[in-house]
Scaffold this motif. Structure first.
Motif, PDB file in Angstrom:
ATOM      1  N   ALA A 324       0.847  -1.197   0.000  1.00 59.22           N
ATOM      2  CA  ALA A 324       0.000   0.000   0.000  1.00 59.22           C
ATOM      3  C   ALA A 324       0.879   1.242   0.000  1.00 59.22           C
ATOM      4  O   ALA A 324       1.889   1.309   0.700  1.00 59.22           O
ATOM      5  N   VAL A 325       0.474   2.242  -0.796  1.00 58.92           N
ATOM      6  CA  VAL A 325       1.242   3.474  -0.963  1.00 58.92           C
ATOM      7  C   VAL A 325       0.357   4.668  -0.638  1.00 58.92           C
ATOM      8  O   VAL A 325      -0.775   4.764  -1.128  1.00 58.92           O
ATOM      9  N   SER A 326       0.854   5.585   0.173  1.00 54.02           N
ATOM     10  CA  SER A 326       0.096   6.780   0.530  1.00 54.02           C
ATOM     11  C   SER A 326      -0.026   7.724  -0.661  1.00 54.02           C
ATOM     12  O   SER A 326       0.792   7.685  -1.594  1.00 54.02           O
ATOM     13  N   ASP A 327      -1.021   8.589  -0.633  1.00 58.18           N
ATOM     14  CA  ASP A 327      -1.148   9.588  -1.690  1.00 58.18           C
ATOM     15  C   ASP A 327       0.055  10.512  -1.723  1.00 58.18           C
ATOM     16  O   ASP A 327       0.519  10.912  -2.793  1.00 58.18           O
ATOM     17  N   ALA A 328       0.562  10.865  -0.551  1.00 53.76           N
ATOM     18  CA  ALA A 328       1.735  11.740  -0.505  1.00 53.76           C
ATOM     19  C   ALA A 328       2.915  11.109  -1.222  1.00 53.76           C
ATOM     20  O   ALA A 328       3.632  11.773  -1.987  1.00 53.76           O
ATOM     21  N   ASP A 329       3.150   9.814  -1.010  1.00 55.15           N
ATOM     22  CA  ASP A 329       4.255   9.124  -1.683  1.00 55.15           C
ATOM     23  C   ASP A 329       3.998   8.972  -3.182  1.00 55.15           C
ATOM     24  O   ASP A 329       4.926   9.064  -4.002  1.00 55.15           O
ATOM     25  N   ALA A 330       2.743   8.732  -3.557  1.00 58.45           N
ATOM     26  CA  ALA A 330       2.401   8.626  -4.974  1.00 58.45           C
ATOM     27  C   ALA A 330       2.648   9.953  -5.686  1.00 58.45           C
ATOM     28  O   ALA A 330       3.168   9.989  -6.812  1.00 58.45           O
ATOM     29  N   ALA A 350       2.367   6.254 -10.874  1.00 55.28           N
ATOM     30  CA  ALA A 350       3.435   6.833 -10.068  1.00 55.28           C
ATOM     31  C   ALA A 350       3.599   6.082  -8.757  1.00 55.28           C
ATOM     32  O   ALA A 350       4.720   5.907  -8.259  1.00 55.28           O
ATOM     33  N   ALA A 351       2.480   5.628  -8.200  1.00 60.41           N
ATOM     34  CA  ALA A 351       2.532   4.898  -6.928  1.00 60.41           C
ATOM     35  C   ALA A 351       3.430   3.667  -7.014  1.00 60.41           C
ATOM     36  O   ALA A 351       3.964   3.213  -5.996  1.00 60.41           O
ATOM     37  N   LEU A 352       3.639   3.146  -8.206  1.00 64.73           N
ATOM     38  CA  LEU A 352       4.486   1.966  -8.371  1.00 64.73           C
ATOM     39  C   LEU A 352       5.933   2.260  -7.999  1.00 64.73           C
ATOM     40  O   LEU A 352       6.619   1.416  -7.417  1.00 64.73           O
ATOM     41  N   LEU A 353       6.420   3.456  -8.361  1.00 65.41           N
ATOM     42  CA  LEU A 353       7.785   3.813  -8.006  1.00 65.41           C
ATOM     43  C   LEU A 353       7.933   3.895  -6.489  1.00 65.41           C
ATOM     44  O   LEU A 353       8.919   3.402  -5.924  1.00 65.41           O
ATOM     45  N   ARG A 357      10.229   1.476  -4.123  1.00 66.71           N
ATOM     46  CA  ARG A 357      11.165   2.024  -3.136  1.00 66.71           C
ATOM     47  C   ARG A 357      10.938   1.376  -1.770  1.00 66.71           C
ATOM     48  O   ARG A 357      11.892   0.994  -1.070  1.00 66.71           O
ATOM     49  N   GLN A 358       9.665   1.230  -1.423  1.00 69.28           N
ATOM     50  CA  GLN A 358       9.327   0.612  -0.139  1.00 69.28           C
ATOM     51  C   GLN A 358       9.782  -0.844  -0.093  1.00 69.28           C
ATOM     52  O   GLN A 358      10.311  -1.315   0.928  1.00 69.28           O
TER      53      GLN A 358
END
Length: 435
Positions: A324-330, A350-353, A357-358
């Motif tokens: 799961a990726v936050s909107d801020a990170d996306a 974009a969330a994939l990058l 990273r995570q």
């Protein structure tokens, strides 16, 4: 043209003829298209691809359209597969690649599913199609239905991204909005289809959208010279993309074109709507409905996917994972890819990058891995995320989501509203009625 033999239930394996109009198995699970793979292996070779046009129809032997006359195409397929070295260096993946579906007609990967789905709609003689949408699917189906001369009825959340609304208006679909989520739109569409006999093309309620999206996996294999990458990250809402890519690899293996191991399939969802991520890490076979879903990653704002069990099966079968990726990170990743790679991708892509990273930090991905980020749409379709001075972001994902939603609801074009649980004000023949 096609080697399709039958439809098969994804759970109980009950078989059906592909020449009838059908949605789900009697057990309620999704149907999948099956092919004569042994015959394909004998009659089709990689050499035959050399002289074929660079569209998804180059793989026609593994697609379900029987007659070329019924193919509805806008030239979809063979999207760029680009190495992104600056992004890779930033997150610790030297072999980081981006497959950019934003280059497709209608600006997203949904064009593949729509091309195949509408082609089969035409072949089966269906005249009216209806489906719920978060935006891109509606725009794609509207374009392909317009080209095929098929009527389309859509229902979408009232905060659907602006350009999705505009493209549906431009292509002439009968569209409505609901002050809710795609799950609410889905209930409205289902009720209308039951009442009027329209063909419901909601995600995985018909077997052909998967087949079009399967060509993403076929292309990745071909673009890498039939040597598969180590991992593929995919934005996951309804989950058709991961299901389709896995199906592509299974079929390519069966005809002898690739060998295992398959890439690890990694489902990426927003923290504000991550039912499949939650189910994966809890060891469950299906997900639970995600309450109060909020995110700027609109395409993955799906509280409960019909095919969640198939997504989880594909992830586990390939020893992948879910993140799961936050909107801020996306939004960080969207900004980085645009400014450093010239790749203006959608927030879901974009969330994939950020997800990669995570996973590098967690040790799931390593510097030796060849990793593909499958961007599902063009960033140009999301002007609502931008204001003078940059992205509509704040210190938290929730804040970013609220600011983007505020931007989207000021003076924007829209469609007639249907209340949650209400009825679409059209009759069977698409004439306006009072409800």
């Amino acid at each position: 043209m096609s080697f399709m033999t039958h439809l098969e239930c994804s759970t109980c394996q009950r078989q059906y003829s592909p020449d009838i109009v059908i949605h789900l198995c009697e057990c309620g699970r999704s149907l999948l298209v099956r092919y004569d793979l042994q015959r394909i292996s004998q009659e089709w070779s990689k050499d035959q691809l050399r002289d074929r046009p660079p569209t998804m129809w180059r793989y026609r032997e593994l697609l379900p359209v029987r007659s070329e006359d019924n193919v509805v195409s806008l030239g979809e397929g063979m999207t760029p597969l680009l190495k992104i070295p600056k992004a890779g260096k930033e997150i610790g993946l030297p072999e980081c690649w981006l497959k950019d579906e934003g280059c497709l007609p209608t600006g997203s990967f949904k064009a593949r599913g729509a091309a195949c789905g509408v082609s089969r709609v035409k072949e089966l003689g269906i005249r009216t199609v209806a489906l719920p949408t978060n935006g891109n699917a509606g725009g794609a189906w509207a374009a392909y239905c317009a080209r095929a001369g098929v009527d389309l009825v859509l229902c979408m959340p009232s905060d659907t991204p602006l350009l999705n609304v505009v493209e549906v208006m431009a292509t002439g679909a009968h569209a409505f909005m609901v002050d809710g989520l795609i799950s609410d739109a889905g209930l409205i569409i289902r009720k209308a289809c039951e009442k009027h006999g329209w063909f419901e093309a909601a995600t995985l309620k018909e077997p052909y959208r998967v087949e079009g999206k399967k060509t993403m996996g076929l292309e990745i294999a071909e673009q890498f010279g039939w040597q598969l990458p180590d991992a593929i990250l995919y934005p996951t809402g309804g989950g058709v993309g991961i299901i389709a890519i896995y199906k592509a690899f299974v079929e390519l293996e069966a005809i002898g074109w690739i060998k295992r191991p398959f890439p690890k399939l990694i489902a990426v969802q927003p923290t504000g709507c991550a039912p499949i991520v939650k189910a994966f890490h809890e060891g469950k076979a299906v997900s639970e409905f995600w309450k109060d879903a909020k995110t700027v990653q609109h395409g993955t704002r799906v509280p409960k996917a019909l095919g969640d069990y198939l997504v989880l099966e594909a992830v586990r079968a390939t020893e992948g994972t879910c993140v799961a990726v936050s909107d801020a990170d996306a939004l960080w990743a969207l900004d980085f890819l645009a400014k450093h790679e010239g790749a203006f991708v959608c927030p879901e892509g974009a969330a994939l990058l950020a997800g990669a990273r995570q996973l590098v930090r967690d040790g799931f991905l390593t510097a030796s891995d060849r990793v593909v980020l499958l961007n599902t749409g063009a960033g140009l379709k999301y002007p609502d995320l931008f204001r003078p001075g940059g992205l509509a972001r704040s210190g938290s994902g929730a804040g970013a989501s609220e600011r983007a939603s505020e931007s989207m609801n000021n003076g924007r074009p829209s469609f007639p509203k249907v209340p949650i649980g209400g009825e679409i004000p059209l009759d069977r023949d698409l004439n306006p009625i009072a409800v």
